[in-house]
Design a protein around this motif. Sequence first.
Motif, short mmCIF file in Angstrom:
data_model
loop_
_atom_site.label_atom_id
_atom_site.label_comp_id
_atom_site.label_asym_id
_atom_site.label_seq_id
_atom_site.Cartn_x
_atom_site.Cartn_y
_atom_site.Cartn_z
N THR A 328 51.13 46.87 40.61
CA THR A 328 49.98 46.66 41.36
C THR A 328 49.15 45.19 40.93
O THR A 328 48.52 44.64 41.82
CB THR A 328 48.97 48.13 41.33
OG1 THR A 328 48.19 48.15 39.91
CG2 THR A 328 49.50 48.55 41.82
N GLU A 329 49.16 44.75 39.45
CA GLU A 329 47.98 43.64 39.46
C GLU A 329 49.43 42.21 39.48
O GLU A 329 49.25 41.40 39.35
CB GLU A 329 47.86 43.83 38.09
CG GLU A 329 47.19 44.73 38.17
CD GLU A 329 46.55 44.75 36.02
OE1 GLU A 329 46.96 44.08 35.44
OE2 GLU A 329 45.46 45.14 35.95
N ALA A 334 49.90 32.82 46.51
CA ALA A 334 48.70 32.75 46.79
C ALA A 334 47.43 33.28 46.54
O ALA A 334 45.94 33.81 46.44
CB ALA A 334 48.36 32.70 48.33
N GLY A 335 47.96 34.15 44.68
CA GLY A 335 46.99 35.52 43.97
C GLY A 335 46.48 36.72 44.37
O GLY A 335 46.27 37.13 43.55
N ASP A 336 47.01 36.82 45.64
CA ASP A 336 46.79 38.23 45.83
C ASP A 336 48.01 39.21 45.48
O ASP A 336 48.97 39.26 44.82
CB ASP A 336 47.78 38.47 47.86
CG ASP A 336 46.37 37.45 48.58
OD1 ASP A 336 45.46 37.43 48.35
OD2 ASP A 336 47.49 36.55 49.41
N PHE A 337 47.24 39.84 45.03
CA PHE A 337 48.02 41.25 44.24
C PHE A 337 49.04 42.32 45.38
O PHE A 337 48.80 41.84 46.44
CB PHE A 337 46.60 42.41 43.60
CG PHE A 337 45.13 42.10 42.90
CD1 PHE A 337 46.78 41.81 41.50
CD2 PHE A 337 44.20 41.40 42.88
CE1 PHE A 337 45.61 40.97 40.59
CE2 PHE A 337 44.22 41.23 41.89
CZ PHE A 337 44.30 40.81 40.76
N PHE A 365 58.16 39.26 46.83
CA PHE A 365 56.84 39.10 47.04
C PHE A 365 56.31 38.21 46.16
O PHE A 365 55.45 37.31 46.00
CB PHE A 365 55.69 40.68 46.39
CG PHE A 365 54.37 40.33 46.61
CD1 PHE A 365 54.08 40.56 48.23
CD2 PHE A 365 53.51 40.28 45.05
CE1 PHE A 365 52.09 39.68 48.08
CE2 PHE A 365 52.33 40.14 45.85
CZ PHE A 365 51.53 39.66 46.95
N THR A 366 56.25 38.51 44.59
CA THR A 366 56.17 37.37 43.67
C THR A 366 57.07 36.10 43.22
O THR A 366 57.03 35.75 42.44
CB THR A 366 56.41 38.49 42.06
OG1 THR A 366 57.21 39.15 42.34
CG2 THR A 366 55.13 39.66 42.03
#
Length: 389
Positions: A328-329, A334-337, A365-366
């Motif tokens: 979750t972290e 863009a820095g969004d979780f 996602f990452t």
Amino acid sequence: MRRRREEPGWLHGKPPPRWARLAPPVALVALVLAQAATPGDVELGYFLAGLPPVAAFAYGAAGTAVFAGIVLLLLGVSSLGIGHAQGADLATVAVVALLSVVIAWVRRRRDAQLVSVRTVAEAAQLAVLPPVPERVGPVRCAGLYRAAQRGTLVGGDLYDVRVGPYGVRALVGDVQGHGLAAVGTVAALLGAFREGVLDDPELAGVAARLDRRLLADTAAPAGPAGSAGSTGPAAPDATDAKAGASVEHPELFATALLLEFPPGLDLVRIVSCGHPPALLLRAATVSEMAVEPGPPLGLGLAGADLAVVADVPLLPGDRLLVHTDGVTEARDAAGDFYPLAARIPVLAEDPAGLVEAVWHDLVAFTDGGPRDDVALLVLSLPDGAGAPR
């Protein structure tokens, strides 16, 4: 459960790829044909001198010696029309060829040592955190573990599912730090948990045992109060333990979520020690399980009298997803979780399984995967496993 195995790359113990073994003979044939097709005053044969060093990276000493012999033959026998090396030039090529054979021999020995060391290391890591079986007692399990440190199987996260006299109990935790530096703490907590599964009749008692284990490890360098093997019911005084804390580990702590599936009941008991809440997957809905969080382990505050045990009823088909904060972290560019709860309804339909679907989605996602350890555990009771309805 599927565990990622970070295989060593080429030149680090893994056999060389096929193209690396094909490159020297292909280059040899290409240079011979190129020399034969060019005018006699154009000298291409000396490029052959680079083949033995290249072969040393893909072949053993014997194979490299074969290439070296062929190169010396082609360059030294002028009647073949490939090269005209003589005297010092031929001696230089011979020295390069000999060094290539030595390099190939040393590389093979080093690779064999790396394979041996890696095999022992993997066996040790798997002994600390073995794969979770697909079924433990009446509970179905699916787990996924990804260590942040490249080349390791165990990091700072942990999980386990065990059956005992008081039902099936599961642990998911996250210790301070990650990578190999946290493996010792992971091993200590898992050992204490496995004892608690057999000995502690209450789930809160298991949490207290884990808390004592970390307190003992923190205080161990200060004197006899920190005995490394103390996981029994007698807890050391929290104040004394903190006063004797090691300078190296002044704040050794861990978050954890403990779950218990009592025999004959359609419910799960949960104790949270500062850990992210589990998700309940019921039909098409996903919700966080309402459990009052307690303090993390290792602070001397998670005693049996303080831990809050929540009973959550389960319906047929319910699944519990327990995770560490590495999920979750995780952030995107863009820095969004990572929105785990929002993604579950879509990912739950993946035929490969929920944990694998979450991991692949997290990697996408990452853009390459999170930089923290990741642990995912999905638990469910088969229909009819609990009390008769």
